[in-house]
Design a protein around this motif. Structure first.
Motif, PDB file in Angstrom:
ATOM      1  N   ARG A  75     -13.723 -32.365  27.585  1.00  0.00           N
ATOM      2  CA  ARG A  75     -13.546 -30.889  28.229  1.00  0.00           C
ATOM      3  C   ARG A  75     -14.781 -29.939  27.721  1.00  0.00           C
ATOM      4  O   ARG A  75     -14.426 -29.450  26.566  1.00  0.00           O
ATOM      5  N   LYS A  76     -15.891 -30.115  27.986  1.00  0.00           N
ATOM      6  CA  LYS A  76     -17.094 -29.396  27.347  1.00  0.00           C
ATOM      7  C   LYS A  76     -18.255 -28.931  28.148  1.00  0.00           C
ATOM      8  O   LYS A  76     -19.120 -28.112  27.676  1.00  0.00           O
ATOM      9  N   ALA A  77     -17.953 -28.779  29.661  1.00  0.00           N
ATOM     10  CA  ALA A  77     -18.820 -28.157  30.540  1.00  0.00           C
ATOM     11  C   ALA A  77     -18.872 -26.810  30.388  1.00  0.00           C
ATOM     12  O   ALA A  77     -20.149 -26.352  30.608  1.00  0.00           O
ATOM     13  N   HIS A  78     -18.042 -26.167  29.789  1.00  0.00           N
ATOM     14  CA  HIS A  78     -18.223 -24.444  29.514  1.00  0.00           C
ATOM     15  C   HIS A  78     -19.262 -24.337  28.373  1.00  0.00           C
ATOM     16  O   HIS A  78     -19.733 -23.178  28.157  1.00  0.00           O
ATOM     17  N   VAL A  79     -19.526 -25.295  27.477  1.00  0.00           N
ATOM     18  CA  VAL A  79     -19.984 -25.040  26.293  1.00  0.00           C
ATOM     19  C   VAL A  79     -21.541 -24.514  26.426  1.00  0.00           C
ATOM     20  O   VAL A  79     -22.077 -23.615  25.908  1.00  0.00           O
ATOM     21  N   PRO A  80     -22.194 -25.361  27.452  1.00  0.00           N
ATOM     22  CA  PRO A  80     -23.905 -24.716  27.505  1.00  0.00           C
ATOM     23  C   PRO A  80     -23.854 -23.563  28.489  1.00  0.00           C
ATOM     24  O   PRO A  80     -24.765 -22.776  28.360  1.00  0.00           O
ATOM     25  N   LEU A  81     -22.771 -23.221  29.288  1.00  0.00           N
ATOM     26  CA  LEU A  81     -22.791 -22.092  29.870  1.00  0.00           C
ATOM     27  C   LEU A  81     -22.709 -20.769  28.958  1.00  0.00           C
ATOM     28  O   LEU A  81     -23.364 -19.859  28.969  1.00  0.00           O
ATOM     29  N   PHE A  82     -21.799 -20.890  27.934  1.00  0.00           N
ATOM     30  CA  PHE A  82     -21.695 -19.728  26.988  1.00  0.00           C
ATOM     31  C   PHE A  82     -22.705 -19.721  26.206  1.00  0.00           C
ATOM     32  O   PHE A  82     -23.219 -18.554  25.638  1.00  0.00           O
ATOM     33  N   PHE A  83     -23.458 -20.767  25.829  1.00  0.00           N
ATOM     34  CA  PHE A  83     -24.776 -20.932  25.008  1.00  0.00           C
ATOM     35  C   PHE A  83     -25.770 -20.041  25.903  1.00  0.00           C
ATOM     36  O   PHE A  83     -26.571 -19.160  25.354  1.00  0.00           O
ATOM     37  N   ILE A  84     -26.145 -19.955  26.949  1.00  0.00           N
ATOM     38  CA  ILE A  84     -26.974 -19.336  27.922  1.00  0.00           C
ATOM     39  C   ILE A  84     -26.525 -17.784  27.703  1.00  0.00           C
ATOM     40  O   ILE A  84     -27.300 -16.914  27.642  1.00  0.00           O
TER      41      ILE A  84
END
Length: 449
Positions: free
Chosen positions: A149-158
């Motif tokens: 469950r990690k798909a949100h990580v690069p989104l918040f990084f952006i």
């Protein structure tokens, strides 16, 4: 600039009436940047084709300006000078930060991820949102690679590192450096720390809650694997390139007349401001030192390529040239547009920054607010307006993949490393849900009246 000087050129430029047709290449340039990646992705992927678009739209404006004699020539030369300073800074930050490699794999706890994002938000103000994104995205993705469950990580990084974080210095985001080139003091953007703190603080808090819930739903096996596969963080190439980044920072600071004068008085000498073109020469020299003396394997392991900075260079040469008559039209017609309130500037700048490009959008609305009198004067007479334009450009560049340069770079790297990144509209939906309420709160607190 010799002869009339910058403001003399501005006054002389009003010797002829700019027609709305002259602004069409600028509009087409921005629409091309927004639309072509969606409808002709393969064709647009080539930097050569981007260059063709820039030349086809920019060349008529070059002819148009030169046809208006000395006034048009001065306008064109001023745009060329600003473009050279702008692209040399981005080249220096991109090249030097690309010579720093961060390796390692930490346990992917929510507090670890928040620390990555928080560090990136601070670092973005010194190496730019592009530099911070390229330095930190791969270590963060490696750290979370054992999780499901990690798909949100690069989104918040952006959201944070590639956009919201870069508000406090002209090095942070291209719009702010353009403001610096047009007269805003280097240290003025530090006054935006309340907006920076509110926006980044709320988004980091939302991320921590989101990531904590996701981490709790990881299987015991995945958590165990994540805890076992640990490699300490290690920096490569940081000593040389850290010194060079400090050099870039000092060069930019000492290009400010206020800083040069203050330090001159401090040491009992004259104004120590770095004049043109010595600042540009210094930037190029620092870049060359990084290229020559950074170990090749560091850039190879960083997967460093020249493609992204070439893309920026060929697009912005067209933007800078085509923008000239468009800005002149704004200067001449600002009173009739009815945009007067900070919240209007915040949302108009932000909305267009999301779908076009935040750097020319910043210049467009700052010019509208200042009437061509210089952005430095705007920082004195209407600081809330300039703050609204600055925050709108920097913050809402996060709303889409095309709002700011690093966004697409982070998406490409995340796709490459096996993360399921959403489509253009999928990303837009998530950004509206997360960032929309934050932008509303920023409006109420800072830009309501």
């Amino acid at each position: 600039m010799t002869g009339m000087g910058i403001w003399g050129a501005v006054e002389a430029a009003h010797a002829w009436q700019v027609t709305p047709v002259a602004a069409m290449p600028f509009v087409l340039m921005l629409l091309g940047i927004a639309v072509l990646p969606l409808v002709a992705e393969h064709w647009w992927h080539s930097n050569r084709n981007k260059g063709i678009v820039s030349v086809l739209l920019g060349l008529p404006i070059v002819v148009y300006l030169l046809a208006h004699g000395e006034a048009g020539s001065h306008r064109l030369m001023h745009a060329v000078e600003e473009y050279a300073a702008f692209i040399l800074l981005l080249l220096a930050l991109y090249t030097i930060s690309g010579g720093i490699l961060l390796t390692g794999d930490l346990p992917a706890h929510p507090r670890t991820n928040v620390m990555f994002l928080g560090l990136g938000a601070v670092l973005a103000n010194f190496v730019g949102t592009t530099g911070a994104s390229m330095l930190l995205i791969r270590p963060l993705l490696r750290t979370n690679s054992e999780r499901n469950r990690k798909a949100h990580v690069p989104l918040f990084f952006i959201f944070v590192v590639s956009n919201l974080g870069g508000l406090l210095t002209p090095l942070g985001d291209p719009p702010l450096f353009l403001g610096f080139l047009k007269g805003v003091s280097f240290f003025w953007t530090l006054s935006l720390w309340p907006q920076w703190l509110v926006a980044n603080g709320i988004v980091l808090a939302v991320f921590y809650v989101w990531d904590s819930l996701a981490y709790r739903n990881e299987t015991v096996r995945d958590r165990y694997k994540d805890e076992r596969m640990v490699e300490p963080l290690k920096l490569h190439g940081a000593i040389l390139n850290g010194v060079l980044l400090l050099g870039v920072l000092l060069v930019v600071i000492f290009q400010s007349p206020q800083v040069g004068e203050a330090f001159g008085k401090l040491v009992g000498g004259g104004n120590l401001m770095i004049p043109k073109p010595f600042g540009e020469v210094a930037m190029a020299s620092l870049t060359l030192l990084s290229v020559l003396f950074t170990a090749k394997d560091v850039r190879q392991r960083n997967q460093f390529t020249w493609g992204p900075i070439v893309e920026v260079a060929v697009l912005f040469v067209g933007i800078f040239v085509t923008m000239v008559p468009a800005l002149m039209l704004l200067e001449a017609n600002r009173e009739t547009l009815g945009v007067t309130q900070p919240w209007q500037y915040f949302w108009l700048t932000g909305s267009l920054s999301a779908f076009l490009d935040n750097a020319p959008t910043y210049v467009t609305f700052a010019t509208l607010a200042s009437g061509g009198e210089g952005f430095g004067q705007l920082a004195v007479t209407a600081p809330t307006i300039l703050a609204a334009v600055s925050c709108g450009a920097v913050f809402m560049g996060a709303m889409t993949y095309i709002g700011n340069g690093p966004n697409l770079m982070v998406k490409a790297i995340s796709d490459e490393m096996g993360y399921r990144m959403p489509s253009f509209f999928g990303y837009l939906l998530r950004s509206v849900l997360v960032l929309g309420p934050v932008m509303g709160l920023i409006t109420v607190i800072f830009f309501r009246g």
